[in-house]
Write an enzyme that holds these catalytic residues in place. Structure first.
Site, PDB file in Angstrom:
ATOM      1  N   MET A 111       4.539  -4.727   5.509  1.00 30.83           N
ATOM      2  CA  MET A 111       5.593  -4.101   4.808  1.00 30.83           C
ATOM      3  C   MET A 111       6.914  -3.778   5.536  1.00 30.83           C
ATOM      4  SD  MET A 111       3.712  -3.754   1.941  1.00 30.83           S
ATOM      5  CE  MET A 111       5.162  -2.913   1.136  1.00 30.83           C
ATOM      6  N   SER A 146       6.877 -10.419  -7.113  1.00 33.50           N
ATOM      7  CA  SER A 146       6.007  -9.298  -7.436  1.00 33.50           C
ATOM      8  C   SER A 146       6.513  -8.943  -8.876  1.00 33.50           C
ATOM      9  CB  SER A 146       6.427  -8.125  -6.391  1.00 33.50           C
ATOM     10  OG  SER A 146       6.153  -6.856  -7.196  1.00 33.50           O
ATOM     11  N   MET A 202      -2.989  -0.876  -3.309  1.00 35.54           N
ATOM     12  CA  MET A 202      -2.430   0.464  -2.720  1.00 35.54           C
ATOM     13  C   MET A 202      -3.144   1.455  -3.310  1.00 35.54           C
ATOM     14  SD  MET A 202       1.655  -0.804  -2.558  1.00 35.54           S
ATOM     15  CE  MET A 202       1.224  -1.994  -3.789  1.00 35.54           C
ATOM     16  N   ASP A 241       1.261  -5.825  -7.605  1.00 40.66           N
ATOM     17  CA  ASP A 241       0.962  -4.458  -6.845  1.00 40.66           C
ATOM     18  C   ASP A 241       0.202  -3.378  -7.679  1.00 40.66           C
ATOM     19  OD1 ASP A 241       2.781  -4.854  -4.283  1.00 40.66           O
ATOM     20  OD2 ASP A 241       4.065  -5.147  -5.958  1.00 40.66           O
ATOM     21  N   ASP A 265       6.810  -8.285   2.618  1.00 40.14           N
ATOM     22  CA  ASP A 265       6.719  -7.507   1.304  1.00 40.14           C
ATOM     23  C   ASP A 265       7.878  -6.327   1.331  1.00 40.14           C
ATOM     24  OD1 ASP A 265       6.471  -6.496  -1.131  1.00 40.14           O
ATOM     25  OD2 ASP A 265       4.428  -6.195  -1.104  1.00 40.14           O
ATOM     26  N   HIS A 274       2.285 -12.109  -7.145  1.00 40.94           N
ATOM     27  CA  HIS A 274       1.706 -11.078  -6.392  1.00 40.94           C
ATOM     28  C   HIS A 274       1.864  -9.751  -7.449  1.00 40.94           C
ATOM     29  CE1 HIS A 274       2.121  -8.416  -2.700  1.00 40.94           C
ATOM     30  NE2 HIS A 274       2.856  -7.758  -3.359  1.00 40.94           N
ATOM     31  N   MET A 331      -1.141   0.133  -7.707  1.00 46.52           N
ATOM     32  CA  MET A 331      -1.039   1.555  -7.037  1.00 46.52           C
ATOM     33  C   MET A 331      -1.616   2.546  -7.986  1.00 46.52           C
ATOM     34  SD  MET A 331       3.113   1.256  -6.534  1.00 46.52           S
ATOM     35  CE  MET A 331       3.886  -0.391  -5.880  1.00 46.52           C
ATOM     36  N   HIS A 357      -2.201  -6.941  -4.111  1.00 46.05           N
ATOM     37  CA  HIS A 357      -2.050  -5.939  -2.982  1.00 46.05           C
ATOM     38  C   HIS A 357      -2.455  -4.594  -3.476  1.00 46.05           C
ATOM     39  CE1 HIS A 357       1.757  -3.813  -0.777  1.00 46.05           C
ATOM     40  NE2 HIS A 357       0.508  -3.524  -0.142  1.00 46.05           N
TER      41      HIS A 357
HETATM   42  C1  DX5 Z   1       6.253  -2.194  -2.898  1.00 46.39           C
HETATM   43  C2  DX5 Z   1       5.456  -3.372  -3.301  1.00 46.39           C
HETATM   44  C3  DX5 Z   1       6.218  -4.498  -3.203  1.00 46.39           C
HETATM   45  C4  DX5 Z   1       7.516  -4.442  -4.227  1.00 46.39           C
HETATM   46  C5  DX5 Z   1       8.679  -5.238  -3.821  1.00 46.39           C
HETATM   47  O1  DX5 Z   1       5.163  -1.151  -2.694  1.00 46.39           O
HETATM   48  O2  DX5 Z   1       4.244  -3.719  -2.565  1.00 46.39           O
HETATM   49  O3  DX5 Z   1       5.670  -5.443  -3.590  1.00 46.39           O
HETATM   50  O4  DX5 Z   1       7.229  -4.669  -5.630  1.00 46.39           O
HETATM   51  O5  DX5 Z   1       9.800  -5.196  -4.429  1.00 46.39           O
HETATM   52  P1  DX5 Z   1      11.299  -5.715  -4.135  1.00 46.39           P
HETATM   53  O6  DX5 Z   1      11.117  -7.163  -3.850  1.00 46.39           O
HETATM   54  O7  DX5 Z   1      11.936  -5.122  -5.123  1.00 46.39           O
HETATM   55  O8  DX5 Z   1      11.603  -4.787  -2.876  1.00 46.39           O
HETATM   56 ZN    ZN Z   2       3.475  -5.636  -2.644  1.00 46.57          ZN
END
Ligand code: DX5
Ligand code: ZN
Length: 221
Positions: free
Chosen positions: A140, A11, A71, A38, A178, A36, A40, A69
């Site tokens: 998750m 990620s 969110m 993320d 994840d 990956h 948000m 991903h």
């Molecule tokens: C959280 C994200 C993850 C996050 C994982 O909302 O979806 O992808 O970046 O990070 P680590 O591996 O540090 O838990």
């Molecule tokens: Zn993620």
């Protein structure tokens, strides 16, 4: 345990955002299977990251699949923009909009792989009505919004149950996990049935010189 090759999806949330293109190239060269991303929106989750423009800008830095991903709520309006920007896999949360079935259909109609993401508090049943429309289920193992959180043990029986349900379809649906994945938790989620591991902190710690060793350690574990 079976012999499915496990994929690693670092990620970039844990990368250096001032050098994001080079970070993507470096983690690709270090052996990442997927990148990956993320996304948000400070609405669905309490954090704000990147949009389609950044995915488009990063696209030339890696030929590996971009695993995006989402969110964000609503997700529908952004799906096409991310597809055009170069996403290969687009995953959405069932809570992000009232029409999960339609959203997944749109992703597929754009020629992209579609995923459903299950938060720690979301019943597994949420994926049942759409299992025939997905290429990936993302479990998750933290509440979404931030990297670096502690792995939730409650994810393990959920992964095992989803593995059973996915196998019963006979379709090659990826089971991705994840949140809080490292050398200690990675092998446990793989033993429970995961086929793709997302790892932010564990992939990017130590800077570019450490990426290959970080990914090799995850793979060896
Ligand atoms: C959280 C994200 C993850 C996050 C994982 O909302 O979806 O992808 O970046 O990070 P680590 O591996 O540090 O838990
Ligand atoms: Zn993620």
């Amino acid at each position: 345990m079976d012999s499915r090759p496990v994929k690693l999806a670092p990620s970039i949330l844990a990368a250096d955002f001032a050098r994001l293109g080079e970070e993507v190239a470096a983690i690709d060269a270090a052996g990442a299977d997927w990148i990956h991303v993320d996304v948000m929106d400070n609405h669905f989750v309490p954090n704000l990251t990147v949009g389609p423009m950044v995915v488009k800008a990063l696209r030339p830095f890696s030929a590996k699949p971009f695993d995006v991903h989402l969110m964000v709520s609503p997700a529908d309006a952004l799906v096409e923009a991310f597809a055009e920007a170069g996403a290969d896999i687009l995953s959405v949360h069932p809570e992000a909009g009232p029409h999960l079935h339609r959203t997944l259909g749109r992703i597929r109609a754009l020629g992209k792989r579609a995923g459903v993401v299950l938060n720690p508090g979301t019943p597994l049943a949420a994926v049942e009505p759409v299992l025939d429309l997905v290429d990936l289920v993302l479990v998750m193992s933290v509440n979404p919004g931030f990297g670096g959180q502690a792995f939730l043990e409650s994810a393990l029986p959920r992964i095992a149950e989803l593995r059973r349900r996915i196998d019963s379809t006979g379709r090659p649906i990826e089971l991705e996990v994840d949140g809080g994945i490292d050398q200690e938790t990675g092998p446990r989620v793989v033993a429970a049935g995961a086929s793709v591991l997302v790892a932010g902190t564990a992939s990017f710690r130590g800077g570019p010189g450490a990426y290959r060793a970080n990914l090799e350690a995850l793979r060896a574990a």
